[in-house]
Design a protein around this motif. Structure first.
Motif, mmCIF file in Angstrom:
data_model
loop_
_atom_site.group_PDB
_atom_site.id
_atom_site.type_symbol
_atom_site.label_atom_id
_atom_site.label_comp_id
_atom_site.label_asym_id
_atom_site.label_seq_id
_atom_site.Cartn_x
_atom_site.Cartn_y
_atom_site.Cartn_z
ATOM 1 N N ASP A 270 0.814 -1.214 0.000
ATOM 2 C CA ASP A 270 0.000 0.000 0.000
ATOM 3 C C ASP A 270 0.847 1.263 0.000
ATOM 4 O OD1 ASP A 270 -2.348 -1.405 -0.064
ATOM 5 O OD2 ASP A 270 -2.818 -1.149 2.069
ATOM 6 N N ALA A 271 1.857 1.319 0.870
ATOM 7 C CA ALA A 271 2.690 2.517 0.970
ATOM 8 C C ALA A 271 3.438 2.771 -0.337
ATOM 9 C CB ALA A 271 3.678 2.380 2.129
ATOM 10 N N ALA A 272 3.888 1.681 -0.987
ATOM 11 C CA ALA A 272 4.605 1.816 -2.253
ATOM 12 C C ALA A 272 3.681 2.341 -3.340
ATOM 13 C CB ALA A 272 5.198 0.474 -2.662
ATOM 14 N N ILE A 273 2.454 1.880 -3.366
ATOM 15 C CA ILE A 273 1.490 2.345 -4.372
ATOM 16 C C ILE A 273 1.192 3.823 -4.169
ATOM 17 C CG2 ILE A 273 -0.907 2.154 -5.145
ATOM 18 C CD1 ILE A 273 -0.680 -0.871 -4.627
ATOM 19 N N VAL A 274 0.973 4.222 -2.922
ATOM 20 C CA VAL A 274 0.699 5.642 -2.636
ATOM 21 C C VAL A 274 1.887 6.501 -3.049
ATOM 22 C CG1 VAL A 274 0.333 7.312 -0.776
ATOM 23 C CG2 VAL A 274 -0.931 5.159 -0.774
ATOM 24 N N ARG A 275 3.073 6.052 -2.737
ATOM 25 C CA ARG A 275 4.269 6.803 -3.097
ATOM 26 C C ARG A 275 4.392 6.939 -4.616
ATOM 27 N NH1 ARG A 275 7.314 4.158 -0.131
ATOM 28 N NH2 ARG A 275 7.986 2.577 -1.631
ATOM 29 N N ARG A 276 4.115 5.858 -5.321
ATOM 30 C CA ARG A 276 4.200 5.890 -6.782
ATOM 31 C C ARG A 276 3.152 6.816 -7.388
ATOM 32 N NH1 ARG A 276 7.783 5.168 -10.905
ATOM 33 N NH2 ARG A 276 6.672 4.540 -12.807
ATOM 34 N N VAL A 277 1.942 6.810 -6.824
ATOM 35 C CA VAL A 277 0.887 7.699 -7.328
ATOM 36 C C VAL A 277 1.278 9.153 -7.113
ATOM 37 C CG1 VAL A 277 -1.512 8.402 -7.044
ATOM 38 C CG2 VAL A 277 -0.921 5.977 -7.011
ATOM 39 N N ARG A 278 1.869 9.461 -5.986
ATOM 40 C CA ARG A 278 2.346 10.827 -5.746
ATOM 41 C C ARG A 278 3.385 11.237 -6.781
ATOM 42 N NH1 ARG A 278 3.417 9.819 0.645
ATOM 43 N NH2 ARG A 278 1.268 10.125 1.425
ATOM 44 N N GLU A 279 4.308 10.310 -7.068
ATOM 45 C CA GLU A 279 5.382 10.614 -8.011
ATOM 46 C C GLU A 279 4.851 10.849 -9.418
ATOM 47 O OE1 GLU A 279 7.908 7.253 -7.747
ATOM 48 O OE2 GLU A 279 8.812 7.824 -5.812
ATOM 49 N N THR A 280 3.919 10.016 -9.844
ATOM 50 C CA THR A 280 3.463 10.074 -11.234
ATOM 51 C C THR A 280 2.400 11.145 -11.473
ATOM 52 O OG1 THR A 280 1.854 8.322 -10.776
ATOM 53 C CG2 THR A 280 3.989 7.657 -11.681
ATOM 54 N N THR A 281 1.666 11.519 -10.420
ATOM 55 C CA THR A 281 0.592 12.507 -10.597
ATOM 56 C C THR A 281 0.956 13.890 -10.069
ATOM 57 O OG1 THR A 281 -0.465 12.026 -8.463
ATOM 58 C CG2 THR A 281 -1.132 10.684 -10.369
ATOM 59 N N LEU A 283 0.299 14.787 -7.186
ATOM 60 C CA LEU A 283 -0.762 15.138 -6.239
ATOM 61 C C LEU A 283 -0.379 14.709 -4.824
ATOM 62 C CD1 LEU A 283 -3.842 13.947 -8.343
ATOM 63 C CD2 LEU A 283 -3.068 16.312 -7.997
ATOM 64 N N PRO A 284 -0.815 15.481 -3.811
ATOM 65 C CA PRO A 284 -0.518 15.128 -2.413
ATOM 66 C C PRO A 284 -1.457 14.037 -1.897
ATOM 67 C CG PRO A 284 -1.786 17.147 -2.472
ATOM 68 C CD PRO A 284 -1.533 16.773 -3.907
ATOM 69 N N VAL A 285 -1.300 12.845 -2.429
ATOM 70 C CA VAL A 285 -2.193 11.738 -2.086
ATOM 71 C C VAL A 285 -2.005 11.381 -0.615
ATOM 72 C CG1 VAL A 285 -2.820 9.359 -2.615
ATOM 73 C CG2 VAL A 285 -2.086 10.907 -4.440
ATOM 74 N N ALA A 286 -3.110 11.390 0.130
ATOM 75 C CA ALA A 286 -3.030 11.199 1.582
ATOM 76 C C ALA A 286 -2.850 9.744 1.986
ATOM 77 C CB ALA A 286 -4.282 11.763 2.244
ATOM 78 N N GLY A 287 -3.410 8.825 1.206
ATOM 79 C CA GLY A 287 -3.329 7.425 1.588
ATOM 80 C C GLY A 287 -3.878 6.529 0.509
ATOM 81 N N VAL A 288 -3.988 5.234 0.840
ATOM 82 C CA VAL A 288 -4.370 4.259 -0.166
ATOM 83 C C VAL A 288 -5.801 4.476 -0.640
ATOM 84 C CG1 VAL A 288 -5.139 2.510 1.505
ATOM 85 C CG2 VAL A 288 -4.284 1.796 -0.725
ATOM 86 N N ALA A 289 -6.677 4.967 0.223
ATOM 87 C CA ALA A 289 -8.068 5.182 -0.198
ATOM 88 C C ALA A 289 -8.131 6.228 -1.302
ATOM 89 C CB ALA A 289 -8.922 5.609 0.991
ATOM 90 N N GLN A 290 -7.337 7.280 -1.175
ATOM 91 C CA GLN A 290 -7.330 8.321 -2.199
ATOM 92 C C GLN A 290 -6.664 7.826 -3.473
ATOM 93 O OE1 GLN A 290 -5.626 12.037 -0.900
ATOM 94 N NE2 GLN A 290 -6.123 13.108 -2.814
ATOM 95 N N ALA A 291 -5.602 7.055 -3.326
ATOM 96 C CA ALA A 291 -4.946 6.486 -4.506
ATOM 97 C C ALA A 291 -5.915 5.586 -5.266
ATOM 98 C CB ALA A 291 -3.719 5.683 -4.075
ATOM 99 N N LEU A 292 -6.682 4.783 -4.527
ATOM 100 C CA LEU A 292 -7.658 3.898 -5.140
ATOM 101 C C LEU A 292 -8.750 4.691 -5.849
ATOM 102 C CD1 LEU A 292 -8.526 0.933 -5.427
ATOM 103 C CD2 LEU A 292 -9.741 1.157 -3.259
ATOM 104 N N GLU A 293 -9.188 5.768 -5.225
ATOM 105 C CA GLU A 293 -10.220 6.603 -5.840
ATOM 106 C C GLU A 293 -9.724 7.224 -7.137
ATOM 107 O OE1 GLU A 293 -13.098 10.427 -4.701
ATOM 108 O OE2 GLU A 293 -11.513 9.790 -3.337
ATOM 109 N N LEU A 294 -8.477 7.723 -7.134
ATOM 110 C CA LEU A 294 -7.918 8.325 -8.350
ATOM 111 C C LEU A 294 -7.823 7.288 -9.476
ATOM 112 C CD1 LEU A 294 -5.039 10.486 -6.821
ATOM 113 C CD2 LEU A 294 -7.045 11.353 -8.045
ATOM 114 N N ALA A 295 -7.417 6.071 -9.118
ATOM 115 C CA ALA A 295 -7.297 5.020 -10.133
ATOM 116 C C ALA A 295 -8.657 4.672 -10.717
ATOM 117 C CB ALA A 295 -6.633 3.787 -9.531
ATOM 118 N N HIS A 296 -9.672 4.597 -9.871
ATOM 119 C CA HIS A 296 -11.014 4.287 -10.348
ATOM 120 C C HIS A 296 -11.592 5.430 -11.184
ATOM 121 C CE1 HIS A 296 -11.680 0.950 -7.181
ATOM 122 N NE2 HIS A 296 -11.528 0.405 -8.371
ATOM 123 N N GLN A 297 -11.091 6.629 -10.965
ATOM 124 C CA GLN A 297 -11.527 7.771 -11.761
ATOM 125 C C GLN A 297 -10.801 7.842 -13.102
ATOM 126 O OE1 GLN A 297 -10.832 11.094 -9.154
ATOM 127 N NE2 GLN A 297 -12.721 10.786 -7.996
ATOM 128 N N GLY A 298 -9.814 6.956 -13.295
ATOM 129 C CA GLY A 298 -9.108 6.899 -14.571
ATOM 130 C C GLY A 298 -7.831 7.710 -14.617
#
Length: 407
Positions: A270-281, A283-298
């Motif tokens: 989970d922490a690695a996914i959140v970190r990767r989402v921050r790097e690629t987007t 965005l100040p992603v707060a946690g896995v729930a937000q990362a999951l929401e962004l992914a589901h939003q496309g």
């Protein structure tokens, strides 16, 4: 707190008696003929094993009214009386403690949750003690003693010694948890790695029943793996068998907290996914729930992070299947909330890395709430309770005392 007499145990003084009891526990109700077939024991040996278990009330017998009519007396099915004993199972996460009261058949009767107010062992033990007291009070209402407690913690856990060698999410090192918990609760305590504990529950009561060889892969905060080989949950010589989260699959990949690079957990945790989402987007992603929401939003960067995670998990599963050749791989854990985002990548990477007929391994998903992890801890307590009367085992057998009968 009230203590349970430590001499009380299932009257299974021999490996044969223990095997009969665990076979009925997982597969019952069974007739004596079916018990003999599953255990490959003689009818006389089965009768000798069953008699004291029935006299003590752990096994009960009744006519199977659904059985096919036949000449002679109808077959009497033997089953475990789940209400004969109660057990407490506790799962400790990085921010919560989940405790359950389970019967001898590992059915959850009561569940309790408590936030983790501090991660030092003293604070955790105080919270555990409070939950245990609540469950002991609940047990009074059933009129049955609590016969043991299991504690499940992530990381390197020495079950035989009852010591948490290292738990990264709790930042514990060399904590004698079984001794400490036994002191504050008055109960016999079994401590095990959380994934291994869940594997015990799946072997005896879940998707692994009847399988001599299977693997349980958990995805979420960490990437774990429990292994059952020839009917035994494997801990390994050093207690860390199955640590596929620290299988290095990309030498150029991100650094893992273990000190290596490209570990599965450093890509798919989970922490690695959140970190990767921050790097690629950006965005100040707060946690896995937000990362999951962004992914589901496309969001492309978020979806890419989950794609990488799925590929890493699939390759890790392929490695497990290539080395051990299990009949089934069960995927579970809180990370399954994102399964729709990386299921295809897991399947493709597994198919690409599995060698030959290993690709035919049954790979299934099984979402399990954290109460089931606490149930796994209860299963280890049941396992210890059944095995405590059989003293003539090697140290390896003592750690994993009850292989299930093979079908």
């Amino acid at each position: 707190m009230r203590s349970t007499p430590r001499h009380e145990a299932v009257p299974a003084p021999t490996p044969a008696a223990s095997l009969v009891f665990t076979t009925v526990l997982s597969h019952g109700p069974l007739t004596r003929v079916e018990i003999a077939r599953r255990t490959m024991l003689s009818s006389a040996a089965v009768t000798k094993a069953v008699r004291p278990l029935m006299e003590a009330g752990y096994l009960v017998e009744g006519v199977d009214e659904d059985a096919r009519p036949s000449l002679g007396r109808p077959a009497n099915a033997v089953r475990v009386d789940g209400g004969r004993a109660l057990f407490i199972g506790v799962k400790v996460t990085g921010d919560e403690i989940i405790a359950v009261l389970a019967d001898l058949c590992c059915r959850i009767r009561v569940a309790r949750h408590s936030p983790l107010t501090g991660r030092d062992p003293g604070a955790v033990l105080a919270s555990i003690a409070t939950l245990v007291q609540e469950l002991l009070t609940e047990a009074d209402g059933f009129g049955v003693r609590v016969s043991g407690m299991g504690l499940a913690v992530s990381g390197d856990v020495d079950r035989a010694a009852g010591v948490v060698r290292y738990s990264p999410f709790l930042d514990w090192r060399d904590v004698p948890l079984a001794e400490l918990a036994g002191t504050v609760t008055g109960l016999p305590v079994t401590v095990d790695n959380d994934v291994r504990a869940l594997t015990v529950a799946e072997q005896w009561f879940g998707a692994g029943v009847g399988l001599s060889d299977f693997a349980l892969v958990t995805v979420g905060a960490g990437i774990g793996c429990g292994l059952v080989v020839h009917g035994r949950v494997v801990a390994g010589a050093h207690g860390v068998a199955g640590e596929i989260g620290h299988l290095s699959i990309d030498p150029l990949g991100p650094e893992c907290y273990c000190g290596n690079t490209g570990c599965v957990e450093s890509i798919a945790g989970d922490a690695a996914i959140v970190r990767r989402v921050r790097e690629t987007t950006g965005l100040p992603v707060a946690g896995v729930a937000q990362a999951l929401e962004l992914a589901h939003q496309g969001e492309p960067g978020a979806r890419e992070a989950y794609t990488r995670a799925g590929e890493a998990i699939g390759r890790a599963i392929g490695a497990v299947v290539n080395v051990l050749g299990p009949q089934r791989v069960i995927i579970s854990g809180e990370g399954l909330a994102a399964y729709d985002l990386f299921a295809e990548q897991i399947r493709d990477a597994f198919a690409a890395s599995a060698f030959g007929t290993a690709a035919q391994c049954d790979v299934m998903t099984r979402p399990l709430p954290f109460e089931e992890w606490a149930r796994g801890a209860a299963a280890t307590a049941i396992q210890s309770f059944i095995g405590s009367s059989t003293s003539s085992r090697s140290s390896d057998d003592a750690a994993e005392p009850h292989p299930l009968a093979r079908q």
